[in-house]
Design a protein around this motif. Structure first.
Motif, PDB file in Angstrom:
ATOM      1  N   UNK A 236      35.315  44.775  47.848  1.00 51.67           N
ATOM      2  CA  UNK A 236      36.418  44.354  46.983  1.00 51.67           C
ATOM      3  C   UNK A 236      37.540  45.391  46.967  1.00 51.67           C
ATOM      4  N   UNK A 237      37.194  46.683  46.996  1.00 50.46           N
ATOM      5  CA  UNK A 237      38.232  47.719  46.966  1.00 50.46           C
ATOM      6  C   UNK A 237      39.081  47.684  48.233  1.00 50.46           C
ATOM      7  N   UNK A 238      38.420  47.586  49.398  1.00 53.20           N
ATOM      8  CA  UNK A 238      39.194  47.559  50.647  1.00 53.20           C
ATOM      9  C   UNK A 238      39.920  46.232  50.810  1.00 53.20           C
ATOM     10  N   UNK A 239      39.392  45.154  50.210  1.00 50.08           N
ATOM     11  CA  UNK A 239      40.108  43.878  50.251  1.00 50.08           C
ATOM     12  C   UNK A 239      41.411  43.967  49.476  1.00 50.08           C
ATOM     13  N   UNK A 240      41.369  44.564  48.290  1.00 52.09           N
ATOM     14  CA  UNK A 240      42.588  44.717  47.483  1.00 52.09           C
ATOM     15  C   UNK A 240      43.627  45.531  48.236  1.00 52.09           C
ATOM     16  N   UNK A 241      43.196  46.631  48.847  1.00 54.04           N
ATOM     17  CA  UNK A 241      44.132  47.469  49.602  1.00 54.04           C
ATOM     18  C   UNK A 241      44.592  46.783  50.883  1.00 54.04           C
ATOM     19  N   UNK A 242      43.683  46.015  51.511  1.00 55.26           N
ATOM     20  CA  UNK A 242      44.053  45.294  52.724  1.00 55.26           C
ATOM     21  C   UNK A 242      45.094  44.228  52.455  1.00 55.26           C
ATOM     22  N   UNK A 243      44.947  43.503  51.344  1.00 51.91           N
ATOM     23  CA  UNK A 243      45.945  42.500  50.965  1.00 51.91           C
ATOM     24  C   UNK A 243      47.321  43.151  50.842  1.00 51.91           C
ATOM     25  N   UNK A 244      47.361  44.345  50.238  1.00 42.65           N
ATOM     26  CA  UNK A 244      48.635  45.044  50.076  1.00 42.65           C
ATOM     27  C   UNK A 244      49.233  45.430  51.424  1.00 42.65           C
TER      28      UNK A 244
END
Length: 261
Positions: free
Chosen positions: A57-65
């Motif tokens: 979830x953490x890398x997904x949030x940063x990846x979306x950005x």
């Protein structure tokens, strides 16, 4: 406030069984920089894979950005059955969600309950980061989010194929994505994995036809550019063209062969 065009481009261009042929990157490596690099290539969107990839979830949030910075819409494939995660990645600014192993209308309705606001679903309110990505105010986002975010159910079992029309008829399901490898295993009764088989091709054509009939998006995953061309000709609206790891290996192989050649 004006809507960020990159956020809207997925829902506006996805098509409804019209064969839009959007080509997407597919990222399973968890470093957000990988997502940013892929997004800066000529893909129409980028998928972050939380099922078979190593994205949390953490890398997904940063990846979306990172994907948003490149001016592209982000789509997240959530783990099997973790429909609550769909709400979280939408709150983080994802423009779409792919859910694996949706085998019935009941599964599809459960997914929609977490991805669409009332009256279509029961998505809980909290799009703090999504507002930064899409550029809308709170009230604008509430009014438009159901139409701007895509809910895509994966079809990859015999059960899902049998229930395809029921799944496509669920209000809030925007399309289905054929998982050709798992589907090939199911169709072979576990004897082999062959996403290029004639049986899978027949299923792909059937799914495209039913998507057109329901006005929903036909989506799939392919492992070669030639296969991508084939499914676009079948009428597919959205296709993932390999994975980041596949492309990394292919690029390395091409460089080494060219050097030795």
């Amino acid at each position: 406030m004006p809507l960020n065009p990159s956020f809207a481009s997925l829902s506006q261009r996805l098509g409804k069984g019209t064969g839009a042929g959007l080509i997407t990157g597919w990222v399973g490596l968890p470093d957000p920089l990988v997502a940013g690099i892929v997004a800066n290539e000529a893909f129409d969107a980028v998928v972050l894979d939380m099922q078979h990839g190593f994205v949390d979830i953490a890398s997904a949030v940063q990846g979306v950005a990172q994907i948003a910075l490149a001016g592209k819409p982000a789509v997240v494939r959530i783990p099997v059955g973790q429909f609550a995660t769909a709400s979280r990645v939408l709150d983080a600014g994802a423009a779409g969600v792919i859910a694996p192993m949706v085998n019935s209308a009941a599964d599809a309705k459960a997914l929609v309950s977490f991805t669409k606001y009332p009256p279509v679903g029961e998505r809980s309110w909290g799009p703090a980061i999504a507002l930064n990505v899409c550029g809308l105010t709170l009230s604008e986002y509430l009014a438009q989010a159901n139409g701007l975010t895509a809910t895509i159910a994966m079809v990859e079992t015999r059960e899902a194929l049998a229930a395809l029309d029921d799944i496509l008829a669920v209000d809030g399901i925007d399309g289905v994505l054929v998982g050709p490898s798992d589907l090939s295993i199911a169709l072979a009764n576990g004897a082999s994995v062959n996403p290029m088989s004639a049986e899978v091709d027949d299923a792909l054509r059937h799914v495209a036809e039913r998507c057109r009939a329901h006005g929903k998006a036909a989506c799939t995953f392919v492992t070669t550019g030639a296969k991508g061309k084939d499914v676009i000709a079948m009428g597919y609206d959205f296709l993932a063209l390999g994975t980041d790891v596949m492309q990394l290996r292919a690029g390395a192989k091409a460089f080494i062969e060219a050097c030795k050649g």
